[in-house]
Design a protein around this motif. Structure first.
Motif, PDB file in Angstrom:
ATOM      1  N   PHE A   1      22.443   3.489  -4.879  1.00 38.91           N
ATOM      2  CA  PHE A   1      21.044   3.104  -4.688  1.00 38.91           C
ATOM      3  C   PHE A   1      20.497   2.443  -5.945  1.00 38.91           C
ATOM      4  O   PHE A   1      20.598   2.993  -7.034  1.00 38.91           O
ATOM      5  CB  PHE A   1      20.217   4.348  -4.371  1.00 38.91           C
TER       6      PHE A   1
ATOM      7  N   LEU B   1       0.819  -1.214   0.000  1.00 36.80           N
ATOM      8  CA  LEU B   1       0.000   0.000   0.000  1.00 36.80           C
ATOM      9  C   LEU B   1       0.854   1.266   0.000  1.00 36.80           C
ATOM     10  O   LEU B   1       0.498   2.258  -0.613  1.00 36.80           O
ATOM     11  CB  LEU B   1      -0.932   0.018   1.209  1.00 36.80           C
TER      12      LEU B   1
ATOM     13  N   ARG C   1      12.383  14.973 -11.442  1.00 29.89           N
ATOM     14  CA  ARG C   1      11.578  14.580 -10.288  1.00 29.89           C
ATOM     15  C   ARG C   1      11.000  15.816  -9.602  1.00 29.89           C
ATOM     16  O   ARG C   1       9.822  15.854  -9.245  1.00 29.89           O
ATOM     17  CB  ARG C   1      12.443  13.792  -9.295  1.00 29.89           C
TER      18      ARG C   1
ATOM     19  N   MET D   1      -0.534  12.478  -4.807  1.00 20.62           N
ATOM     20  CA  MET D   1      -1.329  11.260  -4.644  1.00 20.62           C
ATOM     21  C   MET D   1      -2.463  11.402  -3.647  1.00 20.62           C
ATOM     22  O   MET D   1      -3.433  10.665  -3.735  1.00 20.62           O
ATOM     23  CB  MET D   1      -0.431  10.090  -4.238  1.00 20.62           C
TER      24      MET D   1
ATOM     25  N   PRO E   1       5.022   3.413  -3.057  1.00 24.59           N
ATOM     26  CA  PRO E   1       5.627   4.648  -3.606  1.00 24.59           C
ATOM     27  C   PRO E   1       6.218   5.533  -2.526  1.00 24.59           C
ATOM     28  O   PRO E   1       7.290   6.117  -2.706  1.00 24.59           O
ATOM     29  CB  PRO E   1       4.438   5.349  -4.281  1.00 24.59           C
ATOM     30  N   ARG E   2       5.528   5.618  -1.382  1.00 22.40           N
ATOM     31  CA  ARG E   2       6.028   6.489  -0.315  1.00 22.40           C
ATOM     32  C   ARG E   2       7.260   5.891   0.343  1.00 22.40           C
ATOM     33  O   ARG E   2       8.197   6.615   0.690  1.00 22.40           O
ATOM     34  CB  ARG E   2       4.930   6.732   0.710  1.00 22.40           C
TER      35      ARG E   2
ATOM     36  N   VAL F   1       4.692  11.830  -5.629  1.00 21.89           N
ATOM     37  CA  VAL F   1       4.120  11.381  -4.353  1.00 21.89           C
ATOM     38  C   VAL F   1       3.197  12.431  -3.743  1.00 21.89           C
ATOM     39  O   VAL F   1       2.162  12.105  -3.172  1.00 21.89           O
ATOM     40  CB  VAL F   1       5.260  10.986  -3.382  1.00 21.89           C
TER      41      VAL F   1
ATOM     42  N   CYS G   1      -2.971   5.156  -3.157  1.00 12.02           N
ATOM     43  CA  CYS G   1      -1.818   4.361  -2.766  1.00 12.02           C
ATOM     44  C   CYS G   1      -0.857   4.131  -3.924  1.00 12.02           C
ATOM     45  O   CYS G   1       0.295   3.800  -3.710  1.00 12.02           O
ATOM     46  CB  CYS G   1      -2.265   3.020  -2.208  1.00 12.02           C
ATOM     47  N   PHE G   2      -1.345   4.255  -5.151  1.00  8.04           N
ATOM     48  CA  PHE G   2      -0.475   3.948  -6.289  1.00  8.04           C
ATOM     49  C   PHE G   2      -0.467   5.105  -7.277  1.00  8.04           C
ATOM     50  O   PHE G   2      -1.363   5.939  -7.275  1.00  8.04           O
ATOM     51  CB  PHE G   2      -0.952   2.666  -6.978  1.00  8.04           C
ATOM     52  N   TYR G   3       0.543   5.123  -8.122  1.00 10.83           N
ATOM     53  CA  TYR G   3       0.592   6.145  -9.169  1.00 10.83           C
ATOM     54  C   TYR G   3      -0.501   5.870 -10.182  1.00 10.83           C
ATOM     55  O   TYR G   3      -0.777   4.723 -10.505  1.00 10.83           O
ATOM     56  CB  TYR G   3       1.953   6.090  -9.878  1.00 10.83           C
TER      57      TYR G   3
ATOM     58  N   PHE H   1       9.424   4.038  -1.122  1.00 12.22           N
ATOM     59  CA  PHE H   1      10.526   4.312  -2.049  1.00 12.22           C
ATOM     60  C   PHE H   1      11.013   5.747  -1.885  1.00 12.22           C
ATOM     61  O   PHE H   1      12.214   6.001  -1.791  1.00 12.22           O
ATOM     62  CB  PHE H   1      10.089   4.079  -3.503  1.00 12.22           C
ATOM     63  N   ALA H   2      10.074   6.693  -1.831  1.00 14.48           N
ATOM     64  CA  ALA H   2      10.462   8.105  -1.742  1.00 14.48           C
ATOM     65  C   ALA H   2      11.274   8.365  -0.471  1.00 14.48           C
ATOM     66  O   ALA H   2      12.307   9.034  -0.511  1.00 14.48           O
ATOM     67  CB  ALA H   2       9.215   8.991  -1.767  1.00 14.48           C
TER      68      ALA H   2
ATOM     69  N   SER I   1       8.792   9.203  -8.361  1.00 13.89           N
ATOM     70  CA  SER I   1       8.633   9.442  -6.930  1.00 13.89           C
ATOM     71  C   SER I   1       8.377  10.917  -6.644  1.00 13.89           C
ATOM     72  O   SER I   1       7.938  11.268  -5.555  1.00 13.89           O
ATOM     73  CB  SER I   1       9.841   8.930  -6.149  1.00 13.89           C
TER      74      SER I   1
END
Lengths: 346, 233
Positions: B84, A227, B146, B100, A230-231, B97, B104-106, A233-234, B94
């Motif tokens: 990384f 869930l 980004r 959003m 993405p966050r 974010v 929960c997802f892009y 990862f950020a 990212s």
């Protein structure tokens, strides 16, 4: 200095017209074919190991250990990816030592009697305290969980707020906890089988309660990881940027520390205090050798972790090796193999 | 109306004043360079602009389509990012974010925005490549893409050319100038590299805990002639 080193390690660029290097692919295939040949040659042995392991599966405690272990390895590998990348690899190790200290203290509480408590306390309080201590000694898991979770919060606070660096804070807390554990043990029961099992793990330690606990835990870790992917990862890639865009980075750090604490406590009695952190570190490091996207690293870490646990457990049953050590050895072998593949692919 | 207006802002930590009564504003299309020595409160000022620290007194107002958390921030790179494992596409995405909300997802528009910004900064051809294998200039362009995903109005760049060789630095300055002039993105840049940063800017803010100077580049040049700057140390 770093730049010099980097330059020295860099390969000579290909001249125009020069044939592209094929050494990498050839070595990779040679390695694979060699492994396949070895596996074919030993096919009967491998088959025998599987049948023998199948026979072990009729025992309830083996099935339990397998279920808990697979779930815990899955959680540990997912958490491990972010922990390793955020330079918090040692947090698992530190927390497992705290867990050891807490377990030995919990066991030692079993030696507390009503008469042993200070006489100035009212008799009722002494009786209650003694009963509480006895209860903790009989079922030490909740007590350990609380202590480890508190320590995880503390570690995070120290590394965020104070001048002390995260790794020194972890070293400080983990060795202190180990010292407390050893002192308490020597004052009460002495080094016995239980203590040995806490340090190096025991496959017999899993109860049916642990199965439910680890199932719940892994469900929580998986769902949260998907869930908030993405966050997560950020925050892992660039915390200042994530904070600037309104992601509550502190909350995510706390959540990851909490889940790590739970994973460590559930897993440490099987893997052992000294070995549980390998479940967190190895899969992430191995997959980082070969893969270069966050998503593929995460997925492959989960697969490696679960696979290594299964193979390690099988080897430990068939050749009666210590379970925890066997699993770490398999993880090490995978790490070496992946490093070789990574080096060849470069 | 200004995108961001700082009104008499004072920030203090543990009794020490880091930023003392600073007032300035950033208007649409501005290119503001913030200069100052180490410890002059530049980084604290950045954190305040991003809404990460609360001023002790004064007001920070956002306007003209800019809201807090919608600033395109380009932080200084950390050591952890050098190795990384992430593809350029993952990094750029990212930046979405903050769009959003409770999702929960892009979604598709996030992906389209990321793709458009990758194209704009000429990193679309590296989208599947690993961030750690890129050159310094390519990495900064990826992080700029980004940052653009996170904003429509204003970029906040923290020493963007640190560690780049002169050619890559000049190229990055050109990219930033184009974003400012052609695409109308307001730029706020903190920099040590006075010459390069000042070339395209229209406003300068000199920090020295308090505010030594705020105004147009021409005024800055006349006020602080070459000799005066050296004399100030």
């Amino acid at each position: 200095m770093g730049e010099l080193l980097q330059k020295a390690l860099q390969r000579r660029p290909r001249r125009p017209g020069e044939k592209p290097r094929r050494g990498g692919a050839i070595t990779l295939w040679a390695l694979l074919i060699l492994m396949l040949a070895w596996a074919l040659f030993h096919l009967p042995d491998i088959g025998r190991a599987f049948t023998e392991f199948g026979a072990y599966l009729q025992y309830k405690f083996i099935r339990r250990a397998l279920a808990v272990g697979l779930l815990v390895s899955l959680c540990a590998s997912l958490l491990g990816v972010t922990l390793v990348l955020k330079r918090y690899s040692m947090i698992g190790d530190g927390l497992s030592h705290v867990g050891f200290g807490a377990l030995t203290v919990a066991m030692a509480l079993g030696f507390v009697t009503t008469d042993g408590l200070p006489a100035f306390l009212p008799a009722g309080v002494r009786a209650f305290a003694a009963r509480l201590c006895g209860g903790i000694a009989k079922n030490p898991l909740p007590f350990t969980l609380v202590v480890v979770v508190l320590c995880a919060f503390m570690l995070l606070r120290i590394s965020e707020r104070s001048r002390m660096r995260g790794d020194s804070a972890i070293a400080l807390i983990s060795t202190s906890a180990l010292a407390v554990g050893v002192i308490v043990t020597s004052m009460t029961s002495g080094m016995n089988v239980d203590v040995y099992n806490y340090m190096f793990g025991s496959i017999l330690a899993m109860s049916s309660g642990d199965v439910w606990l680890s199932a719940g835990l892994s469900a929580v870790v998986l769902v949260l990881f998907v869930l908030f992917y993405p966050r997560i990862f950020a925050v892992t890639f660039d915390e200042p940027f994530a904070r600037a865009t309104g992601v509550k980075a502190g909350g995510y750090n706390l959540l990851i520390a909490l889940l790590t604490a739970l994973t460590v406590v559930v897993g440490m009695r099987m893997m052992g205090t000294l070995l549980i952190s390998s479940l967190i570190i190895f899969p992430a490091l191995s997959s980082m050798r070969v893969f270069s996207r966050f998503k593929s690293v995460t997925i492959s870490a989960a697969l490696i972790s679960v696979g290594c646990f299964f193979v390690g457990m099988m080897l430990s049953c068939v050749y009666s090796l210590p379970t925890g050590a066997g699993i770490v050895a398999v993880n090490l072998a995978v790490f070496v193999a992946f490093s070789a593949i990574g080096a060849v692919r470069e | 109306m200004a995108l961001m207006a700082m009104n008499d802002v004072t920030i203090a930590f543990e009794g020490t004043v880091a930023v003392d009564r600073v007032s300035f504003e950033v208007n649409p299309g501005d290119y503001l360079v913030i200069v100052g020595e180490n410890g002059s409160g530049k980084s604290t000022l950045i954190r305040a602009m991003l809404g990460l620290v609360r001023p002790r007194s004064g007001r920070i107002a956002y306007g003209d389509g800019l809201v807090k958390n919608r600033i395109g921030y380009l932080p200084q790179q950390t050591a952890a990012q050098r190795d990384f494992p992430a593809s350029v596409e993952e990094v750029v995405l990212s930046g979405c974010v903050n769009r959003m909300g409770t999702r929960c997802f892009y979604n598709k528009s996030d992906r389209q925005k990321a793709e458009a910004n990758m194209a704009l900064l000429d990193v679309l051809k590296y989208r599947k490549k690993s961030f750690r294998t890129l050159s310094g200039g390519q990495q900064q362009r990826t992080l700029l893409a980004r940052a653009l995903c996170a904003t429509d109005a204003m970029l906040l760049l923290d020493e963007p050319v640190t560690g780049l060789d002169p050619a890559a630095a000049a190229e990055l300055y050109d990219v930033i100038r184009d974003l400012n002039r052609k695409h109308g993105v307001a730029v706020v840049m903190v920099s040590h590299d006075l010459g390069g940063a000042m070339r395209d800017a229209n406003k300068v803010l000199v920090m020295n805990r308090g505010m030594d100077f705020f105004g147009g580049v021409q005024d800055y040049r006349t006020k602080f002639a070459e000799g005066a700057v050296t004399a100030r140390g």
